[in-house]
Design an enzyme around this catalytic site. Structure first.
Site, mmCIF file in Angstrom:
data_model
loop_
_atom_site.group_PDB
_atom_site.id
_atom_site.type_symbol
_atom_site.label_atom_id
_atom_site.label_comp_id
_atom_site.label_asym_id
_atom_site.label_seq_id
_atom_site.Cartn_x
_atom_site.Cartn_y
_atom_site.Cartn_z
ATOM 1 N N CYS A 167 3.452 -5.084 6.635
ATOM 2 C CA CYS A 167 2.984 -4.689 5.311
ATOM 3 C C CYS A 167 4.100 -4.020 4.512
ATOM 4 C CB CYS A 167 1.783 -3.759 5.432
ATOM 5 S SG CYS A 167 0.280 -4.581 6.041
ATOM 6 N N HIS B 265 0.816 -1.211 0.000
ATOM 7 C CA HIS B 265 0.000 0.000 0.000
ATOM 8 C C HIS B 265 0.851 1.262 0.000
ATOM 9 C CE1 HIS B 265 0.752 0.819 4.321
ATOM 10 N NE2 HIS B 265 0.640 -0.492 4.501
#
Length: 203
Positions: free
Chosen positions: A179, A163
């Site tokens: 992440c 992301h």
């Protein structure tokens, strides 16, 4: 955002050489009016040239269209034809929170809503009101940034993401909860290249 568990993979199985030349810097992707508006308001930071977006030589056994993340080097590759790849600088998980494995893009979202996961709430209880309110709407201050690719295994969300970020100064570091963070402009560029079902390999 480290709740899921990815299946470990062996280095031998990957047979990734990871060789690249100096490469050619790539232009910014086309953006929507909303992208331009939000990016103008998003946090900005100077990123080292080595973590800019390049088209590079890249030798790998993975097929064209695969995303390969080199966690130690803080680089993400999108495999292209002809022994090439688009290379992006990323921020990856801290040593204690890093992960390796194979997954695939199970969902994709522009300017996604962020809901603090359970393990993050345990570490940072001050985020509980954000979770109780249904999360933080997408926008320039959202931790997921401009785009999110949701990583799945066997039809289940791993809770790992690739992301954008509202902390671009952290690109090139190991700082996340597992992440993979990208500059917002790079997250848009990658998003435009991939589709649901794209293979993701993290080493």
């Amino acid at each position: 955002m480290r709740l899921g568990k990815l299946i470990p993979i062996s280095v031998a199985a990957l047979a990734l050489a990871g060789c690249y030349g100096a490469g050619a810097r790539l232009p910014d992707p086309k953006m929507s009016a909303r992208d331009a508006e939000f990016l103008a308001l998003a946090p900005q930071a100077q990123v080292s040239a080595e973590f800019d977006r390049y088209l590079v030589d890249y030798k790998t056994s993975e097929p064209v269209g695969t995303i390969v993340v080199d966690s130690r080097a803080h680089l993400l590759y999108y495999v292209m034809a002809g022994g090439k790849a688009v290379r992006y600088g990323v921020a990856t998980g801290q040593d204690a929170m890093g992960w390796t494995g194979r997954a695939y893009v199970g969902a994709m979202q522009e300017w996604p809503r962020w809901i603090p996961p359970k393990d993050m709430l345990e570490r940072w209880p001050h985020l509980q009101p954000t979770a109780d309110a249904g999360g933080l709407p997408g926008g320039p201050d959202n931790p997921l940034g401009s785009r999110a690719l949701y990583l799945y295994q066997d039809g289940k969300d791993t809770l790992y993401r690739i992301h954008g970020t509202n902390e671009p100064e952290k690109i090139g570091q190991g700082v996340s909860s597992g992440c993979i963070r990208m500059r917002d402009i790079d997250a848009i560029d990658l998003y435009n290249r991939v589709k649901v079902g794209t293979k993701v390999v993290v080493i």
